[in-house]
Design an enzyme around this catalytic site. Structure first.
Site, PDB file in Angstrom:
ATOM      1  N   ALA A  72       0.826  -1.212   0.000  1.00 55.12           N
ATOM      2  CA  ALA A  72       0.000   0.000   0.000  1.00 55.12           C
ATOM      3  C   ALA A  72       0.857   1.258   0.000  1.00 55.12           C
ATOM      4  O   ALA A  72       0.410   2.312  -0.464  1.00 55.12           O
ATOM      5  CB  ALA A  72      -0.934  -0.004   1.207  1.00 55.12           C
ATOM      6  N   THR A  73       2.069   1.162   0.496  1.00 54.71           N
ATOM      7  CA  THR A  73       2.966   2.330   0.435  1.00 54.71           C
ATOM      8  C   THR A  73       3.163   2.712  -1.025  1.00 54.71           C
ATOM      9  O   THR A  73       3.104   3.887  -1.389  1.00 54.71           O
ATOM     10  CB  THR A  73       4.320   1.997   1.108  1.00 54.71           C
ATOM     11  OG1 THR A  73       4.067   1.699   2.481  1.00 54.71           O
ATOM     12  CG2 THR A  73       5.295   3.146   1.004  1.00 54.71           C
ATOM     13  N   ASN A 154      -4.949   3.659  11.372  1.00 54.07           N
ATOM     14  CA  ASN A 154      -4.177   2.508  11.844  1.00 54.07           C
ATOM     15  C   ASN A 154      -3.946   2.514  13.355  1.00 54.07           C
ATOM     16  O   ASN A 154      -3.736   1.473  13.957  1.00 54.07           O
ATOM     17  CB  ASN A 154      -2.823   2.434  11.113  1.00 54.07           C
ATOM     18  CG  ASN A 154      -2.167   3.771  10.932  1.00 54.07           C
ATOM     19  OD1 ASN A 154      -2.766   4.695  10.397  1.00 54.07           O
ATOM     20  ND2 ASN A 154      -0.941   3.895  11.385  1.00 54.07           N
ATOM     21  N   SER A 202      -3.721  -3.527   1.058  1.00 58.57           N
ATOM     22  CA  SER A 202      -2.501  -4.299   1.286  1.00 58.57           C
ATOM     23  C   SER A 202      -2.854  -5.656   1.886  1.00 58.57           C
ATOM     24  O   SER A 202      -3.549  -5.724   2.906  1.00 58.57           O
ATOM     25  CB  SER A 202      -1.613  -3.513   2.253  1.00 58.57           C
ATOM     26  OG  SER A 202      -0.412  -4.198   2.473  1.00 58.57           O
ATOM     27  N   HIS A 204      -1.258  -7.921   3.583  1.00 55.19           N
ATOM     28  CA  HIS A 204      -0.805  -8.417   4.891  1.00 55.19           C
ATOM     29  C   HIS A 204      -1.615  -7.867   6.059  1.00 55.19           C
ATOM     30  O   HIS A 204      -1.407  -8.256   7.204  1.00 55.19           O
ATOM     31  CB  HIS A 204       0.697  -8.170   5.093  1.00 55.19           C
ATOM     32  CG  HIS A 204       1.114  -6.770   5.386  1.00 55.19           C
ATOM     33  ND1 HIS A 204       1.466  -6.369   6.655  1.00 55.19           N
ATOM     34  CD2 HIS A 204       1.275  -5.690   4.597  1.00 55.19           C
ATOM     35  CE1 HIS A 204       1.839  -5.089   6.623  1.00 55.19           C
ATOM     36  NE2 HIS A 204       1.730  -4.658   5.384  1.00 55.19           N
ATOM     37  N   CYS A 327       9.899   4.959  17.316  1.00 57.43           N
ATOM     38  CA  CYS A 327      10.806   4.697  18.427  1.00 57.43           C
ATOM     39  C   CYS A 327      12.219   4.515  17.890  1.00 57.43           C
ATOM     40  O   CYS A 327      12.549   3.496  17.317  1.00 57.43           O
ATOM     41  CB  CYS A 327      10.348   3.432  19.138  1.00 57.43           C
ATOM     42  SG  CYS A 327      11.432   2.918  20.448  1.00 57.43           S
TER      43      CYS A 327
HETATM   44  N1  PLP Z   1      -1.620   2.803   5.215  1.00 57.99           N
HETATM   45  C1  PLP Z   1      -1.996   2.414   6.439  1.00 57.99           C
HETATM   46  C2  PLP Z   1      -3.213   3.034   7.063  1.00 57.99           C
HETATM   47  C3  PLP Z   1      -1.280   1.434   7.134  1.00 57.99           C
HETATM   48  O1  PLP Z   1      -1.672   1.046   8.339  1.00 57.99           O
HETATM   49  C4  PLP Z   1      -0.141   0.874   6.506  1.00 57.99           C
HETATM   50  C5  PLP Z   1       0.682  -0.117   7.223  1.00 57.99           C
HETATM   51  O2  PLP Z   1       0.807  -0.080   8.431  1.00 57.99           O
HETATM   52  C6  PLP Z   1       0.205   1.307   5.226  1.00 57.99           C
HETATM   53  C7  PLP Z   1      -0.565   2.270   4.614  1.00 57.99           C
HETATM   54  C8  PLP Z   1       1.380   0.742   4.509  1.00 57.99           C
HETATM   55  O3  PLP Z   1       1.066  -0.532   4.023  1.00 57.99           O
HETATM   56  P1  PLP Z   1       2.184  -1.484   3.417  1.00 57.99           P
HETATM   57  O4  PLP Z   1       2.842  -2.141   4.562  1.00 57.99           O
HETATM   58  O5  PLP Z   1       1.446  -2.427   2.544  1.00 57.99           O
HETATM   59  O6  PLP Z   1       3.109  -0.619   2.636  1.00 57.99           O
END
Ligand code: PLP
Length: 397
Positions: A72-73, A154, A202, A204, A327
């Site tokens: 998703a990034t 998240n 995404s 995972h 962190c």
């Molecule tokens: N967007 C949100 C809201 C997320 O929680 C995350 C991952 O923690 C991402 C994007 C990034 O996803 P990916 O790990 O598939 O790049």
């Protein structure tokens, strides 16, 4: 020692059925789907099935595109940078609207675009972690190219009213993107009903493998590619397709959607049980109203208990949780979401995020409650910022 995984917003266990589904595509059916020989062509039906599962799972139509990405990034970077090339470099527009609580995959990409001269508006959130839709109305101007607002947060689990927000953007002719990473597989996500132009997801986060995700594109509309190369996915996203992971992602989404009612009943009940137990502890607060959150998430602040110290104690007891904070080894930063919702510095350092999944059991939650209570007692007894002992504190709460 017991092991309890309560960090499902970070990543999830691959569903055993999804894991099983991808096995043939490593040593047996390993052809490149773009190859013309049988090794390649025998892959097509499996890919088609996985893509159908994704289209069905997100409620996409035949005219829409779902393009596979590495995560998703990448999907988020693609939308924001694609819009930059399509609408901002051209001089047509110069403005992107987002929120102050997006994942860094959106937040940092916006900061990068800002350095290239793009005007970025970050809408503030209230103490529940939600924006006021009127603020979006007021922020849109004639130069706005894109609104990018996450479906669910998240950290807090706060669910944004995406249909309403997409409607506001569209009334003014502005494209709408949502990062739905934390919504897909936890609550119902239907791209057509929500009316979004772009949606990132995404695998995972819904019990599929890491390193694979996608971008939904309404009506297959134009979006300059992020990755140029061998014209895979119709030239929209080059790179040899990761067949096993795509197959597993399709399967995982299919299963996750079948479990949505279970998520809303069983997972929600366990989450509420854990939350009720936390709230029995003096000086504990939880961010956001339950009905406005994904059913699996709790972001609590426990006065006098440094988030990292809590994680350490819980980890020793076999429990995985998160503070959500950045962190670094030398500096302990406070949770940025806690800051965005206006929590005091003190509280922002005491964030504890607990995120469940359909694989958690009642026994696990009972054990976590016991261990969290023990950790609070221990850590408050050595805390300089928690100098007084509330009633019942010494008796183990
Ligand atoms: N967007 C949100 C809201 C997320 O929680 C995350 C991952 O923690 C991402 C994007 C990034 O996803 P990916 O790990 O598939 O790049």
């Amino acid at each position: 020692m017991k092991k309890v995984y309560l960090d499902n917003n970070a990543t999830t266990m691959v569903d055993p059925e999804a894991y099983e589904a991808m096995q043939p595509f490593f040593c047996e059916k390993y052809g490149n789907p773009n190859s013309l020989h049988d090794y390649g062509s025998q892959i097509s039906p499996y890919l088609r099935k996985a893509m159908d599962q994704l289209y069905d799972g997100l409620g996409a139509g035949d005219m829409d595109d779902i393009v596979i990405t590495s995560c998703a990034t990448e999907s988020n970077n693609w939308v924001l940078k694609g819009i930059y090339f399509d609408k901002i470099v051209t001089g047509e527009k110069n403005h992107i609207i987002t929120t102050s609580v997006e994942h860094p995959a959106v937040g940092h990409t916006c900061s990068f675009l800002e350095r290239l001269g793009v005007k970025v508006t970050r809408l503030d959130v209230n103490s529940d972690g939600l924006i006021n839709p009127d603020d979006l109305k007021n922020a849109i101007d004639d130069k706005t190219a894109l609104v990018s607002i996450m479906w669910a947060n998240n950290e807090t689990g706060a669910i944004f009213p995406i249909k309403e927000l997409a409607g506001i953007a569209h009334e003014r002719g502005v494209l709408f993107h949502t990062d739905a990473v934390q919504a897909v597989g936890k609550i119902k996500v239907n791209v057509i009903d929500a009316g979004v132009d772009f949606l990132s997801f995404s695998a995972h986060k819904f019990h599929g493998p890491k390193g694979v995700g996608g971008l939904y594109i309404k009506n297959s509309q134009k979006l300059t590619p992020l990755l140029h190369g061998g014209e895979h996915m119709g030239g929209r996203r080059s790179g040899t397709l990761n067949v096993p992971y795509i197959v597993a992602m399709g399967k995982a989404l299919d299963i996750a959607n079948k479990f949505l009612t279970f998520e809303d009943s069983h997972v929600r009940r366990l989450r509420d049980k854990l939350e009720d137990a936390l709230l029995e502890i003096p000086d504990v607060t939880v961010v956001g109203k339950r009905e406005h959150r994904t059913p699996n998430t709790i972001l609590a602040s426990i006065k006098g208990v440094e988030g990292e110290a809590m994680l350490w104690d819980l980890n020793k007891a076999g429990i995985a949780a998160s503070t959500g904070s950045a962190c670094a080894s030398e500096t302990l930063e406070s949770n940025p979401i806690m800051e965005a919702i206006g929590a005091s510095d003190d509280l922002a350092h005491t964030a504890l995020r607990l995120s469940l999944s359909r694989f958690n059991t009642e026994e696990e939650i009972d054990y976590a409650i016991e261990e969290i209570k023990k950790a609070v007692v221990r850590l408050r007894s050595i805390s300089s910022s928690f100098a007084y002992a509330p009633k019942g504190y010494k008796s183990g709460l």
